[in-house]
Design a protein around this motif. Structure first.
Motif, mmCIF file in Angstrom:
data_model
loop_
_atom_site.group_PDB
_atom_site.id
_atom_site.type_symbol
_atom_site.label_atom_id
_atom_site.label_comp_id
_atom_site.label_asym_id
_atom_site.label_seq_id
_atom_site.Cartn_x
_atom_site.Cartn_y
_atom_site.Cartn_z
ATOM 1 N N HIS A 149 0.815 -1.208 0.000
ATOM 2 C CA HIS A 149 0.000 0.000 0.000
ATOM 3 C C HIS A 149 0.854 1.265 0.000
ATOM 4 O O HIS A 149 0.347 2.360 -0.265
ATOM 5 N N GLN A 150 2.155 1.137 0.276
ATOM 6 C CA GLN A 150 3.060 2.274 0.243
ATOM 7 C C GLN A 150 3.904 2.300 -1.026
ATOM 8 O O GLN A 150 4.513 3.316 -1.352
ATOM 9 N N ALA A 151 3.937 1.176 -1.741
ATOM 10 C CA ALA A 151 4.895 1.018 -2.833
ATOM 11 C C ALA A 151 4.589 1.913 -4.028
ATOM 12 O O ALA A 151 5.509 2.392 -4.697
ATOM 13 N N THR A 152 3.317 2.156 -4.327
ATOM 14 C CA THR A 152 2.976 2.969 -5.492
ATOM 15 C C THR A 152 3.574 4.358 -5.382
ATOM 16 O O THR A 152 4.208 4.860 -6.322
ATOM 17 N N ALA A 153 3.376 4.998 -4.230
ATOM 18 C CA ALA A 153 3.929 6.336 -4.039
ATOM 19 C C ALA A 153 5.451 6.314 -4.074
ATOM 20 O O ALA A 153 6.090 7.246 -4.573
ATOM 21 N N ILE A 198 10.448 7.693 -9.916
ATOM 22 C CA ILE A 198 10.333 8.116 -11.309
ATOM 23 C C ILE A 198 10.504 9.626 -11.411
ATOM 24 O O ILE A 198 11.217 10.139 -12.293
ATOM 25 N N GLU A 199 9.844 10.356 -10.532
ATOM 26 C CA GLU A 199 9.930 11.811 -10.545
ATOM 27 C C GLU A 199 11.366 12.292 -10.339
ATOM 28 O O GLU A 199 11.781 13.297 -10.918
ATOM 29 N N ALA A 200 12.124 11.545 -9.532
ATOM 30 C CA ALA A 200 13.518 11.910 -9.268
ATOM 31 C C ALA A 200 14.458 11.383 -10.349
ATOM 32 O O ALA A 200 15.661 11.663 -10.309
ATOM 33 N N ARG A 202 -1.162 2.787 -14.092
ATOM 34 C CA ARG A 202 -0.963 4.244 -14.008
ATOM 35 C C ARG A 202 0.528 4.577 -13.983
ATOM 36 O O ARG A 202 0.988 5.530 -14.622
ATOM 37 N N ILE A 203 1.311 3.757 -13.259
ATOM 38 C CA ILE A 203 2.762 3.960 -13.224
ATOM 39 C C ILE A 203 3.360 3.794 -14.611
ATOM 40 O O ILE A 203 4.225 4.573 -15.036
ATOM 41 N N HIS A 204 2.871 2.801 -15.357
ATOM 42 C CA HIS A 204 3.402 2.600 -16.704
ATOM 43 C C HIS A 204 2.972 3.705 -17.661
ATOM 44 O O HIS A 204 3.706 4.012 -18.620
ATOM 45 N N SER A 205 1.850 4.306 -17.412
ATOM 46 C CA SER A 205 1.478 5.467 -18.192
ATOM 47 C C SER A 205 2.510 6.576 -18.002
ATOM 48 O O SER A 205 2.853 7.297 -18.951
ATOM 49 N N MET A 206 3.013 6.693 -16.787
ATOM 50 C CA MET A 206 4.076 7.664 -16.506
ATOM 51 C C MET A 206 5.389 7.242 -17.165
ATOM 52 O O MET A 206 6.083 8.045 -17.803
ATOM 53 N N GLY A 210 5.886 -11.986 -11.187
ATOM 54 C CA GLY A 210 4.716 -12.729 -11.631
ATOM 55 C C GLY A 210 3.442 -11.915 -11.705
ATOM 56 O O GLY A 210 2.347 -12.482 -11.686
ATOM 57 N N ASP A 211 3.553 -10.581 -11.799
ATOM 58 C CA ASP A 211 2.352 -9.767 -11.880
ATOM 59 C C ASP A 211 1.754 -9.781 -13.287
ATOM 60 O O ASP A 211 2.384 -10.223 -14.252
ATOM 61 N N VAL A 212 0.540 -9.258 -13.403
ATOM 62 C CA VAL A 212 -0.134 -9.189 -14.696
ATOM 63 C C VAL A 212 0.686 -8.369 -15.682
ATOM 64 O O VAL A 212 0.864 -8.742 -16.843
ATOM 65 N N ILE A 213 1.205 -7.237 -15.222
ATOM 66 C CA ILE A 213 2.027 -6.356 -16.053
ATOM 67 C C ILE A 213 3.362 -6.162 -15.372
ATOM 68 O O ILE A 213 3.423 -5.757 -14.205
ATOM 69 N N ALA A 214 4.445 -6.450 -16.085
ATOM 70 C CA ALA A 214 5.794 -6.361 -15.527
ATOM 71 C C ALA A 214 6.516 -5.140 -16.080
ATOM 72 O O ALA A 214 6.381 -4.802 -17.260
ATOM 73 N N GLY A 215 7.320 -4.511 -15.225
ATOM 74 C CA GLY A 215 8.092 -3.354 -15.655
ATOM 75 C C GLY A 215 9.158 -3.703 -16.661
ATOM 76 O O GLY A 215 9.541 -2.877 -17.498
ATOM 77 N N THR A 216 9.669 -4.917 -16.580
ATOM 78 C CA THR A 216 10.669 -5.424 -17.520
ATOM 79 C C THR A 216 10.237 -6.811 -17.953
ATOM 80 O O THR A 216 9.793 -7.614 -17.126
#
Length: 728
Positions: A116-120, A126-128, A147-151, A222-228
């Motif tokens: 619950h803290q990881a998204t922020a 990313i902002e940094a 939403r993160i991937h949209s960024m 193993g998530d639905v959408i992976a960053g890599t």
């Protein structure tokens, strides 16, 4: 409706402020190239040069991990605690990631905070513009990830690994950003990319015992959408001078394995001396329509099965194995035949070699029976009644009708994740017939923040073959798509699909047969969608399912099997007293990690379902990555509640899970549950020697092994009541 696994990460790390659907205020770096995020692939090449910070640095988990990583050689330069300052572990603590970037100039950040803290935390990184962001937390809500991937797609500075990933580690460069079991690794020249943490540890352990080390290991998660994804990793391995061979560890769900196969075919054509590649795929025995432990381990419409993934890689020239314990012998053989720089590999210091697993004698598909056609719907623990689904859709101006009896044609439309595009998409097909839907469905991705554009909607309508429909029906279809998107986003669905037909008499659409599949992480990790979660029909949940869910265990009983000769399990045994009686010699499996549990069931079927054996797994059971002794006791209780089970197989490869703790849980089960079936235990990984000692001193009827094949052979003998030769 909900995947049947607990959505939590036990952590006392620092607390980020809630950031649900927060729009970042920073201006991101962009490039003129269409795929700016692809420019960050190079950031995956970590090593001795990599400067690492931790977000959540002073938390319990981060502290333990950072200390262990630093002792191993990782260049940890500090960390972040919101509004904090001072020192921790002899390293500076900064109040924000931006301050850490300015003062410490890190190349990578490891995020060690609860889901619950990881998204922020990811957004702040990313902002940094931190070059590499590694998110290990499980159960981050899917909509937060989209939403993160949209960024991420708007910038070319930051690369994400994860979430729900063991992280990334350079054995040759002594840099770990994750929680991989360090004693398993040895420096070398094999690159590994894996969805499953436990299967990747199995792979690494096999290589190390064979005297073959690793270069770079990327856990994509193993998530639905992976960053890599796999192709990203393959691009790194191709250019990496330290990597001489490659291993892919895949499983059911998504299309990244097929994309990797396409990339490998092109790579083998354009490169004179390509690096040899081997792979394993898990999930052949997974029942259709079930979410198998990992949030992304389910086969969506238009996605390939484990069988099709295996065939795609095999046809691309990849050497396939059925269990990662075989990789040590396989890779030594492939490297020797490849003509690549084996002397360079041999010159590196290796971990002490131990007795290796059996080498590979023959490569064959580890699935002997035909694959059933994939159903449209997922089975899940949140059940909406027909009236509840109708009421929810009606609140979004979607009115259902009964399925028309005489419509000239049917169509299918909805909103669904596009895993390869890392975004939501319109999913559409010119038919709603289940026999043809899987082959004709197509996804039309769009940006999460922007929503579906008129162009994307029109393209989907054209694929549905409704572009020539009466104007009223076409306009209603476009409105339906917008309403489904609104429901999808506001209720945080994973899938929101309907069938539709065009009425001949009124030139308007009829909507029917809805399929709604919701993300349980939104509620369990972030306490969002409480009203939706309250609709759950608790009376439809069995006592066994409820107990498993409460303990954080994914327990899925499997159907009694049909073997390759066409006979059912009960027909191969002594004639039962009743024709309807179930078999009584199946194997109850207890495994830590979803990927390892999938592969364990696959191998049991391959080795034991044909003569001279006639047994297979009775269940899928993933204890979770942080299993405790109490979890193991509960797992035994669940397994032994199935009367078909004649032997229990405990297959553990310890990472975060400690083998001695598993051993203590087994002993507890004997004392408190009453284990009246033979138990075979195979322990590898963290504290394996201590675990074996604990079991030995207990003086219980337990057959303990460290070799996987020997353990499987014993399972077959016990299940079939005699000594048989293992088919391998």
């Amino acid at each position: 409706m909900l995947p049947q696994h607990t959505r939590c990460l036990a952590s006392k790390a620092f607390k980020y402020q809630s950031a649900h659907f927060r729009i970042p205020q920073a201006t991101f770096s962009t490039t003129t190239r269409r795929n700016g995020y692809d420019d960050t692939i190079q950031n995956l090449k970590i090593g001795t040069h990599t400067r690492v910070i931790f977000q959540g640095f002073t938390g319990k988990l981060a502290t333990a991990n950072a200390k262990e990583s630093m002792e191993w050689g990782t260049n940890v330069v500090g960390g972040v605690k919101p509004n904090g300052s001072g020192e921790h572990l002899g390293k500076p603590v900064l109040p924000s990631v931006r301050a850490a970037m300015e003062q410490l100039k890190p190349d990578a950040t490891g995020i060690y905070v609860a889901a619950h803290q990881a998204t922020a935390a990811i957004e702040e990184a990313i902002e940094a513009e931190v070059p590499l962001i590694v998110a290990v937390a499980e159960h981050i809500p899917l909509h937060d990830i989209m939403r993160i991937h949209s960024m991420l797609q708007t910038q070319s500075k930051s690369r994400l690994v994860g979430a729900n990933a063991p992280g990334i580690i350079s054995a040759i460069g002594r840099c770990r950003i994750g929680f991989q079991p360090l004693p398993t690794f040895s420096p070398g020249h094999i690159g590994i990319v894996a969805k499953s943490g436990t299967l990747s540890y199995e792979t690494v352990g096999s290589l190390t015992r064979a005297g073959v080390g690793q270069s770079l290991c990327i856990g994509v998660g193993g998530d639905v959408i992976a960053g890599t994804n796999f192709v990203d990793a393959l691009k790194v391995f191709e250019q990496d001078e330290d990597t001489e061979a490659i291993i892919i560890v895949g499983e059911l769900g998504g299309t990244t394995e097929e994309e990797a196969a396409d990339w490998i075919k092109d790579y083998n054509r354009r490169v004179k001396n390509p690096k040899p590649i081997a792979a394993v795929i898990g999930g052949f025995q997974a029942p259709p329509g079930k979410v198998m432990g990992h949030a992304g381990a389910w086969t969506g419409l238009g996605e390939g099965t484990s069988e099709s993934k295996y065939r795609a890689l095999e046809s691309a020239g990849v050497t396939m194995v059925d269990h990662p314990a075989k990789f040590g012998g396989v890779m030594k053989d492939l490297l020797a035949k490849s003509g690549r720089n084996v002397k360079k590999i041999a010159s590196l210091p290796q971990a002490q070699q131990r007795r290796s697993y059996h080498s590979l004698h023959s490569l064959r598909r580890p699935f002997a029976t035909p694959i059933a056609s994939q159903p449209i719907q997922q089975r899940r623990s949140l059940h909406l009644t027909a009236d509840q689904s109708s009421d929810l859709l009606k609140s979004y101006n979607i009115n259902l009708t009964s399925a028309p009896e005489s419509a000239p044609s049917s169509h299918y439309v909805g909103i669904s994740p596009a895993r390869a595009a890392r975004s939501p998409s319109i999913i559409a097909a010119p038919t709603a017939n289940p026999d043809h839907l899987h082959q004709r469905v197509k996804r039309f991705p769009f940006d999460y923040q922007q929503g579906p554009t008129p162009e994307v909607i029109n393209n989907a309508i054209a694929h549905m073959q409704l572009d020539a429909a009466p104007p009223k029906a076409k306009a209603q279809t476009a409105e339906l798509i917008q309403n489904l998107w609104k429901l999808y986003r506001e209720k945080e669905a994973i899938d929101a699909h309907v069938s539709l037909a065009v009425s001949e008499s009124q030139d308007e659409i009829q909507v029917y047969n809805p399929f709604l599949f919701f993300d349980d992480a939104a509620f369990k990790s972030n306490k969002r969608q409480a009203d939706l979660h309250e609709l759950r029909d608790k009376t439809s949940i069995s006592a066994t399912d409820a107990e498993a869910e409460q303990a954080g265990i994914v327990y899925i009983p499997l159907a009694s099997p049909t073997f390759s000769n066409g006979t059912t399990q009960k027909e191969t045994q002594t004639p039962p007293s009743s024709a309807a009686e179930e078999p009584r010699n199946l194997v109850g499996t207890l495994v830590n990690g979803a990927g390892l549990a999938l592969n364990t069931n696959d191998v049991l079927h391959t080795r034991l379902s044909s003569p001279p054996f006639s047994t297979t797994a009775a269940n899928f059971l993933d204890t979770g990555g942080k299993a405790t002794s109490a979890t193991i006791k509960t797992s035994f209780k669940l397994i032994l509640s199935d009367p078909r089970v004649s032997v229990v197989f405990v297959n553990i490869f310890g990472g975060l899970t400690l083998c001695d703790m598993i051993a203590e849980g087994i002993i507890m089960a004997f004392k408190e549950v009453g284990v009246d079936k033979p138990v075979v235990v195979r322990l590898r990984g963290t504290n394996e020697e201590l675990g074996q000692k604990v079991l030995g001193e207990a003086k219980l009827p337990i057959h303990a092994f460290d070799d996987f094949e020997e353990a499987v052979k014993k399972v077959g003998e016990l299940a079939n009541g005699g000594s048989r030769e293992l088919r391998n």
